[in-house]
Each structure stands twice: as structure tokens, then as C-alpha cells.
Design a protein around this motif. Structure first.
Motif, PDB file in Angstrom:
ATOM      1  N   GLY A 111       0.810  -1.209   0.000  1.00 13.82           N
ATOM      2  CA  GLY A 111       0.000   0.000   0.000  1.00 13.82           C
ATOM      3  C   GLY A 111       0.843   1.259   0.000  1.00 13.82           C
ATOM      4  N   VAL A 112       0.182   2.361  -0.356  1.00 12.63           N
ATOM      5  CA  VAL A 112       0.875   3.653  -0.474  1.00 12.63           C
ATOM      6  C   VAL A 112       1.279   4.174   0.908  1.00 12.63           C
ATOM      7  CG1 VAL A 112       0.609   6.036  -1.263  1.00 12.63           C
ATOM      8  CG2 VAL A 112      -0.326   4.162  -2.622  1.00 12.63           C
ATOM      9  N   GLN A 113       0.505   3.861   1.936  1.00 12.41           N
ATOM     10  CA  GLN A 113       0.844   4.354   3.266  1.00 12.41           C
ATOM     11  C   GLN A 113       2.174   3.786   3.749  1.00 12.41           C
ATOM     12  OE1 GLN A 113      -2.312   3.981   6.061  1.00 12.41           O
ATOM     13  NE2 GLN A 113      -1.290   5.170   7.637  1.00 12.41           N
ATOM     14  N   GLU A 114       2.414   2.498   3.521  1.00 11.36           N
ATOM     15  CA  GLU A 114       3.712   1.926   3.880  1.00 11.36           C
ATOM     16  C   GLU A 114       4.818   2.525   3.022  1.00 11.36           C
ATOM     17  OE1 GLU A 114       4.201  -2.236   4.091  1.00 11.36           O
ATOM     18  OE2 GLU A 114       2.477  -2.572   5.400  1.00 11.36           O
ATOM     19  N   LEU A 115       4.507   2.793   1.786  1.00 13.12           N
ATOM     20  CA  LEU A 115       5.506   3.400   0.897  1.00 13.12           C
ATOM     21  C   LEU A 115       5.902   4.776   1.400  1.00 13.12           C
ATOM     22  CD1 LEU A 115       7.036   2.922  -1.761  1.00 13.12           C
ATOM     23  CD2 LEU A 115       5.134   4.019  -2.964  1.00 13.12           C
ATOM     24  N   ALA A 116       4.915   5.545   1.859  1.00 15.99           N
ATOM     25  CA  ALA A 116       5.212   6.877   2.390  1.00 15.99           C
ATOM     26  C   ALA A 116       6.012   6.791   3.690  1.00 15.99           C
ATOM     27  CB  ALA A 116       3.909   7.645   2.616  1.00 15.99           C
ATOM     28  N   ALA A 117       5.722   5.773   4.513  1.00 11.79           N
ATOM     29  CA  ALA A 117       6.454   5.624   5.769  1.00 11.79           C
ATOM     30  C   ALA A 117       7.911   5.257   5.533  1.00 11.79           C
ATOM     31  CB  ALA A 117       5.779   4.567   6.641  1.00 11.79           C
ATOM     32  N   GLY A 118       8.209   4.581   4.431  1.00 17.29           N
ATOM     33  CA  GLY A 118       9.583   4.204   4.129  1.00 17.29           C
ATOM     34  C   GLY A 118      10.391   5.291   3.460  1.00 17.29           C
ATOM     35  N   LEU A 119       9.757   6.432   3.161  1.00 18.34           N
ATOM     36  CA  LEU A 119      10.456   7.531   2.497  1.00 18.34           C
ATOM     37  C   LEU A 119      11.208   8.347   3.535  1.00 18.34           C
ATOM     38  CD1 LEU A 119      10.884   9.020  -0.212  1.00 18.34           C
ATOM     39  CD2 LEU A 119       8.867  10.396   0.348  1.00 18.34           C
ATOM     40  N   GLN A 120      12.510   8.444   3.391  1.00 14.44           N
ATOM     41  CA  GLN A 120      13.338   9.201   4.314  1.00 14.44           C
ATOM     42  C   GLN A 120      13.468  10.651   3.840  1.00 14.44           C
ATOM     43  OE1 GLN A 120      14.365   7.948   7.151  1.00 14.44           O
ATOM     44  NE2 GLN A 120      13.563   5.915   6.658  1.00 14.44           N
ATOM     45  N   PRO A 121      13.542  11.618   4.787  1.00 17.96           N
ATOM     46  CA  PRO A 121      13.663  13.032   4.391  1.00 17.96           C
ATOM     47  C   PRO A 121      14.904  13.271   3.545  1.00 17.96           C
ATOM     48  CG  PRO A 121      13.149  12.824   6.729  1.00 17.96           C
ATOM     49  CD  PRO A 121      13.455  11.449   6.243  1.00 17.96           C
ATOM     50  N   GLY A 122      14.715  13.994   2.455  1.00 16.37           N
ATOM     51  CA  GLY A 122      15.822  14.327   1.569  1.00 16.37           C
ATOM     52  C   GLY A 122      16.265  13.202   0.662  1.00 16.37           C
ATOM     53  N   GLN A 123      15.578  12.064   0.672  1.00 15.15           N
ATOM     54  CA  GLN A 123      15.951  10.932  -0.171  1.00 15.15           C
ATOM     55  C   GLN A 123      14.780  10.549  -1.066  1.00 15.15           C
ATOM     56  OE1 GLN A 123      17.397   7.658   2.176  1.00 15.15           O
ATOM     57  NE2 GLN A 123      19.009   8.857   3.156  1.00 15.15           N
ATOM     58  N   GLN A 124      15.103   9.886  -2.139  1.00 13.32           N
ATOM     59  CA  GLN A 124      14.087   9.391  -3.064  1.00 13.32           C
ATOM     60  C   GLN A 124      14.061   7.877  -3.008  1.00 13.32           C
ATOM     61  OE1 GLN A 124      15.099  11.042  -6.845  1.00 13.32           O
ATOM     62  NE2 GLN A 124      14.424  13.113  -6.327  1.00 13.32           N
TER      63      GLN A 124
END
Length: 580
Positions: free
Chosen positions: A260-273
Motif C-alpha cells: 500500500g501507499v501508506q507503507e511506501l510513504a512511511a519508508g520515504l526518508q527526508p531528503g531521499q528518493q
């Protein structure tokens, strides 16, 4: 010294001679009994030693000699007392006096001390015109052998004691310690200790040494260990581990998976892609959210907040024939959108645990490609994927059992505390091996407790056991069930229901039901002659009779199956031969 009652001894005790050592002789607690002292259970047995360190006046029982009425006086009572036989008693060292002035009365403390443990009548006009008898009650602060805290004992305790101070100068009152207290007492380590009481917390480690930490076990505690740990969980099972910083295995990075997109957003680190590939088709939502197809490559960039909603900004990348990426379309995906994604990883380097934590941000997924050579069996090598969740800095105590001094283990006192006493026995100078603590498996209960204790972490609830299947809700119409049995092929992407009984060798169409008959819920299978658990009716009902109402209602409540067709004809024949 002859034995005295505890009350007599304390009343005659000179506070300037403290501390004093007393031996319990006899009394109510002759054979040993449990006494509740200041909220703590205390067992006083004949021969036990008490080290009296302080005596404080708690209250005074004042008894009227003529009426027998008793009154409790607090230590702060301001009235003055006089001896009943001498209205103006002579001056004593315990009474303040002024040269050339009349003698004043005694304060409560002076009157109690004046008696010297002997009860004598006194007068106090502010209480009564009659003579009074004062009985002091003291609170005695004492130390006992193998008790952590000092006990507060009332002087009225019905126990006979004997003063053995002179012959007990070499007696050592051992004070129990908590394992956590030893963290601040490194000057006494290494030391040998005996466990007085095992841990009361939930089990922490699935280790053989942890289960041996019970009362009476002898330990050698060598010193403090401040190495960090890493919390890890196996993705393919429910097993969790605590890895020591000394772990010598090698890791390779694994792509993370997101549901899901929510887990994807949680795995996004600040300043990284974050680059991912779609692994499951996902339907769109009109013109705002286009559908996602298997193989789509997405680049998750950042979260955007607009008009009370939050969406994940992604770039859907496309690849030209020459293999070069070109700029794709931007997508704003809502967080509640489903789907399945896997991270794109092009890193085949092998990392040690410390190097891995320096290069990657936790949590991350890894695989053990080289097991720890110090371990006889490194269980981490049997998992295809491990998730490293958090780094933990926690002091540990390096310990070993006295019968196995070379095999060490590390105890976390903040999580696994216990009561022990230092025995004073010598400890070997050789430091035991710590390879046993490189990988410690955690219990499920403690794993969720640990997640809740981590800074900034919120522990998910532990998984619930599966609910039993119950026949609830409205029954499905028979037509749909028969149609589902007729069509053996299932639609693409759907899963056939799991039958409760083995499938029959041949498929048979379901018998038609009367219009008013109630069909079974869809979770149940239709009985047939090939079923290993044949259906046995309680009593066949061919026609509704006045007495059949309750049975019919019970049948509807339990969703019993209805027997029809050829089976009903067979029942009629049996009834004609052997009537019920």
C-alpha cells in the motif's frame, strides 16, 4: 543479659548506645511467623538477629487509673505532667529548670523518660484530675539479615529479645541487591553472588541460560558491557532477535516490500528518493488517480498536504528503447490506496553490522550471506530476509554460572532484574567468552513491550488468534450457490473457497430446495455420500405439525441442512418398516 520483652527492652534503652544487636528468643513468633511491618512481610524466628539503629516515639497510651479509659497522645502533645505523689517534684536532669524559679511540669517526652521503663502514676490537669499511667509505643528501625530495606517494628511486638551486641561484633548483615544496582557499583566487580529471587517480569530471551536464573543459583558477575544491540525480525516468520554489536556475520541488502501507499510513504526518508516497482495491478480512481500496472517504475519523492488531505508525490518513469530513462508523469497517490511495491536495489556488497548501520537508515531489510563463525549454529542464516528495526543502547552485565565459568552471557538488568546477595567468594580473573550473546532470540510478549519502549516508536498490537468460523449472518440464496458449484472455473485473481471436507470423487449438482427452505451459509459444504462425516438428522420432518414449532425454530437457529428428493423417499420407506 536476661531475655526481656521487646517493649521492656526498648523503653529502657539508652539511644546514645545505638546501634544494638538483638537475638529473638521466644514469644508469639517462637516458631517463626509472618508479620506485616510497614506494608512488608517480615518473618521473625527464634535465633534471628536484629540490628536496632534508631528508636522514635510514635505515640503514648494514656490510661485513667480511676475509670480505666485510655487515650492516645501524639508525640507533639503540649500538656505538662507531674508525679501524683509530689505536686512539686524535685528537679531532674531531664527537666529544664531556672535558678530561683519554681519547678515546672514535665513534657510528654520527659515524663516518658522519667519513668525509665517503669510505669508510675502522673498528673496532667489538661487531661484529667485523676492519676494517669503512660505507656509509650516506639517505632524501632532495624536491619535484618538478607533484607533489602530496613524494617520498622513497633515496640509492642510480643517477642522476647536478648542483647548480644558484645559477642556479635563480627556479625555481617548481608543486604540483598538488585541486579540493576550493580550497574552503579562497578568497584565491587567482579564478584560472586547467589540469586535470592528470580525475575518477576515476563520472559525475555528464548535461551537456556535465562531459564536457569532461579533462586539459589550461583553467579559470577564479571563487569559491565556497554555494547549496542540491534533489534531484528524474520520477515518469513514470527521470530525476533537481538543482535550484539560483536556479531561477526556479513549482510547483503535486500529490497524492501511495501503493501500500500501508506507503507511506501512511511519508508520515504527526508531528503531521499525511493525507487520502487509495482508488483500488483491497482485500480485507479477516476481521472485523479490513474491505475497502476505490474512493472510500473515509481519514484516516491515527498508528501504533499493540501486542503486537509495528504498525498504522496510520485514520478512514474518510462524507459525508451535505448535503455535510457526519460521523465515520466507525476502522480499524486492517496495514502489509503492499496497496491504492492518492491524497492529497486542495485547493491551486492557484503556489510558487517556496524558498517551496515552507518550506510543505511533503519529499518532496512537484509540477508545474512556469511554466518557468524563464533556460533556453532547461526540461526540467522536460515532466513531469506531479516528486517533490522532499531539500534538499542542498553547496559548489560557480563556473567557466567559458577559451574561453567568460561561460558558467558550478558544480562540486561533494566529488562531482567532479580534479587541477589554478594557471597564474597573469589572470582577467576579470566574473562568468559561472550559468543553466546551474539544472537539472542526474544519472546513475542517482550518484543511488543520493547517496541513500546523505543523512543518515538509505537508498538503495533500483537496478532490476535484466528476467530472460530461461525454460521452468522443471512444465508446465501441457493441459486447462487448452485451456480457457483456448476462453474468449476474461478475468475482470474480470485481464490476458490477452502472446503471443510475432502472433495468428492465426482461433482454432483445440488438438489433443488423448496421455496421456503433455508439454505446453508456459503462457508459450509453440502453433505454427500462420499463425505467422511455423514449428516445424521435428529428426526425427519415431512409435514409441519403443532408440536414441531420449537424444533423448526431450533433448526433455523443452527442452520441445519434440509434433506430432500430421493433421500426423503428412502426415509418414508424406512418409517413404513420401522416406525419411529
Amino acid at each position: 543479659m536476661e531475655p526481656l520483652s521487646f517493649q521492656e527492652y526498648i523503653c529502657s534503652l539508652d539511644p546514645t548506645t545505638l546501634p544494638r544487636i538483638l537475638r529473638i528468643c521466644s514469644g508469639v513468633y517462637f516458631q517463626g511467623s509472618v508479620y506485616e511491618i510497614s506494608g512488608n512481610e517480615c518473618c521473625l524466628s527464634t535465633g534471628d538477629l536484629l540490628k536496632v539503629t534508631a528508636v522514635t516515639l510514635q505515640k503514648v497510651i494514656c490510661e485513667n487509673v480511676q475509670t480505666g479509659q485510655k487515650t492516645e497522645l501524639p508525640p507533639t502533645f503540649k500538656g505538662l505532667f507531674q508525679l501524683s505523689s509530689a505536686p512539686s517534684p524535685c528537679s531532674t536532669p531531664q527537666r529544664p529548670s531556672q535558678p530561683g524559679s519554681r519547678q515546672k511540669g514535665l513534657t510528654l517526652h520527659q515524663a516518658v523518660g522519667q519513668s525509665g521503663g517503669q510505669t508510675q502514676p502522673l498528673l496532667c490537669p489538661s487531661i484529667s484530675p485523676h492519676a494517669l499511667l503512660l505507656s509509650p509505643v516506639y517505632e524501632v528501625l532495624a536491619t535484618m539479615h538478607l533484607r533489602r530495606d530496613q524494617v520498622k517494628i513497633p515496640s509492642t511486638l510480643e517477642v522476647d529479645v536478648e542483647d548480644v551486641t558484645e559477642e556479635s561484633q563480627d556479625v555481617h548483615f548481608a543486604r540483598p541487591l538488585l541486579l540493576s544496582e550493580l550497574l552503579g557499583m562497578e568497584e565491587v566487580l567482579p564478584a560472586q553472588a547467589e540469586i535470592l529471587e528470580g525475575p518477576h517480569s515476563v520472559a525475555i530471551f528464548e535461551s537456556s541460560w535465562a531459564s536457569r536464573l532461579q533462586k539459589g543459583q550461583q553467579l559470577q558477575i564479571h563487569g559491565c558491557s556497554h555494547s549496542w544491540r540491534v533489534l531484528a525480525s524474520a520477515r518469513s516468520s514470527t521470530r525476533r532477535f537481538l543482535l550484539s554489536g560483536a556479531y561477526q556475520g556479513r549482510f547483503r541488502r535486500r529490497p524492501r516490500q511495501f503493501s500500500g501507499v501508506q507503507e511506501l510513504a512511511a519508508g520515504l526518508q527526508p531528503g531521499q528518493q525511493l525507487h520502487v516497482v509495482v508488483t500488483q495491478d491497482c485500480e485507479g480512481r477516476g481521472d485523479d488517480v490513474p491505475p497502476l500496472s505490474v512493472g510500473d517504475r515509481l519514484e516516491a519523492r515527498q508528501l504533499l498536504h493540501n486542503a486537509g488531505s495528504t498525498r504522496l508525490l510520485c514520478q512514474r518513469r518510462s524507459e525508451e528503447e535505448d535503455g535510457e530513462d526519460e521523465e515520466g508523469e507525476e502522480l499524486l497517490l492517496p495514502l489509503d490506496l492499496g497496491g504492492s511495491f518492491v524497492e529497486e536495489v542495485c547493491d551486492n556488497k557484503k556489510y558487517g553490522l556496524a558498517e551496515l548501520l552507518e550506510r543505511l537508515t533503519l529499518p532496512c531489510d537484509v540477508r545474512v550471506v556469511t554466518t557468524d563463525p563464533a556460533l556453532e549454529r547461526d540461526v540467522l542464516g536460515s532466513f531469506s530476509s531479516l528486517r533490522l528495526e532499531a539500534r538499542i543502547s542498553q547496559p548489560f552485565l557480563l556473567s557466567s554460572f559458577c559451574e561453567e565459568p568460561d561460558e558467558g552471557f550478558e544480562i540486561p538488568p533494566q529488562w531482567l532484574d532479580l534479587s541477589l546477595v554478594l557471597t564474597g567468594e573469589p572470582v577467576g580473573t579470566q574473562t568468559p567468552s561472550t559468543h553466546r550473546s551474539h544472537v539472542e532470540e526474544l519472546t513475542e510478549a517482550f518484543y511488543y513491550q520493547l517496541l513500546a519502549q523505543l523512543p518515538g516508536g509505537s508498538a503495533p498490537p500483537p496478532p490476535r488468534p484466528p476467530k472460530p468460523k461461525t454460521a452468522s449472518g443471512k444465508a446465501q440464496p441457493h441459486k447462487g450457490r448452485a451456480q457457483g458449484q456448476k462453474n468449476q472455473a474461478h475468475p482470474k485473481g480470485s481464490c476458490p473457497p477452502t472446503p471443510q471436507h475432502p472433495a468428492s470423487p465426482q461433482a454432483h449438482p445440488a438438489p433443488s430446495l423448496p421455496p421456503k427452505a433455508k439454505s446453508l451459509p456459503i462457508q459450509q459444504s453440502i453433505p454427500n455420500k462420499y463425505s467422511p462425516c455423514p449428516y445424521r438428522p435428529a428426526a425427519p420432518q415431512l409435514h409441519d405439525a403443532p408440536g414441531d414449532t420449537d424444533m423448526k425454530r431450533s433448526s433455523e437457529e443452527h442452520d441445519y441442512e434440509i434433506i430432500e428428493g430421493s433421500i426423503q423417499k428412502t426415509i418414508r420407506k424406512v418409517q413404513a418398516i420401522l416406525p419411529f
